[in-house]
Every structure is written in structure tokens, then in C-alpha cells.
Design a protein around this motif. Structure first.
Motif, PDB file in Angstrom:
ATOM      1  N   GLU A  21     -62.919 -37.505  35.341  1.00  0.00           N
ATOM      2  CA  GLU A  21     -64.281 -36.959  35.286  1.00  0.00           C
ATOM      3  C   GLU A  21     -64.777 -36.927  33.847  1.00  0.00           C
ATOM      4  O   GLU A  21     -65.933 -37.261  33.575  1.00  0.00           O
ATOM      5  CB  GLU A  21     -64.321 -35.563  35.912  1.00  0.00           C
ATOM      6  N   LYS A  25     -68.021 -39.174  32.204  1.00  0.00           N
ATOM      7  CA  LYS A  25     -69.152 -38.528  31.534  1.00  0.00           C
ATOM      8  C   LYS A  25     -69.409 -39.075  30.132  1.00  0.00           C
ATOM      9  O   LYS A  25     -70.487 -38.879  29.588  1.00  0.00           O
ATOM     10  CB  LYS A  25     -68.906 -37.023  31.445  1.00  0.00           C
ATOM     11  N   GLN A  28     -72.691 -41.104  29.271  1.00  0.00           N
ATOM     12  CA  GLN A  28     -73.881 -40.254  29.239  1.00  0.00           C
ATOM     13  C   GLN A  28     -73.916 -39.434  27.954  1.00  0.00           C
ATOM     14  O   GLN A  28     -74.972 -39.242  27.363  1.00  0.00           O
ATOM     15  CB  GLN A  28     -73.933 -39.340  30.465  1.00  0.00           C
TER      16      GLN A  28
END
Length: 116
Positions: A21, A25, A28
Motif C-alpha cells: 500500500e 501511494k 501520488q
């Protein structure tokens, strides 16, 4: 993406899922970093001065340094992702954490295998 052999019976643990995860991310976060760099430059040019001073600020801004900073963001993101992958690979090599299937998974990730 590299073609890698599937790992039979692999069930990712919470630590691996959390790392994946964080990795997902990072692109971004790289975009947000670019936005912050840009907004900082334009903020310093336009919000603290009147029109004549803003024109002077534009000419005094180091645009080459700005371009270098923006161009370095993809490298920063990739290196951050690689670091996360390498840390997980090392984690599963440590005594008490040793897990061959997880080591193989993170080795595959390090070698560029695709997550499915």
C-alpha cells in the motif's frame, strides 16, 4: 514488466500488504511534491509583491534549478519504492522473520515482476 514464476500458496501477511500500500501511494506523493515545489515558486514570485516587483522576481528566479528539481521527482519516487522493496526483502531474511515465499515475492518485486 518481467515475467516471474508464480509463488504457490503465498498468502501475504499484514506487513507485506502494508508495504504494498505504501508503494502504491508513492507515485501520488511524487505528484504532490511537484505541486508543492511549483506552488512555492509561484507563491514567492507573486504573493509577496506588486506587479513591477513580480516581474523582477520572475527574472531572478533560478528556473534551471526549478527544472532540475521537477525532473528529479520520478527518480526520487523510484528510489523510494526500491528502498521499500529492499527493506521488505531484508525483513524476511532476518532470523525470526525468515519466510521463503515472502522472500521470493519481494525478490520478484525487486526484479520488476508485476503485482497481480
Amino acid at each position: 514488466m518481467a515475467q516471474c514464476q508464480p509463488i504457490e500458496g503465498l498468502k501475504l501477511d499484514d506487513k507485506s500488504r502494508a508495504a504494498l500500500e505504501r508503494i502504491r501511494k508513492k507515485p501520488q506523493l511524487g505528484k504532490q511534491l511537484g505541486g508543492m515545489i511549483s506552488s512555492g515558486i509561484f507563491n514567492s514570485i507573486f504573493t509577496k509583491s506588486r506587479v513591477p516587483q513580480a516581474g523582477f522576481n520572475i527574472t531572478q528566479t533560478d528556473w534551471n534549478l526549478y527544472a532540475e528539481a521537477m525532473a528529479s521527482i520520478p527518480t526520487i519516487v523510484r528510489q523510494s519504492m526500491k528502498k521499500e522493496i529492499n527493506m521488505m526483502f531484508l525483513h524476511y531474511q532476518m532470523p525470526g522473520n525468515r519466510d521463503h515465499k515472502h522472500m521470493q515475492f519481494w525478490r520478484n518485486m525487486r526484479n520488476g515482476c508485476e503485482i497481480r
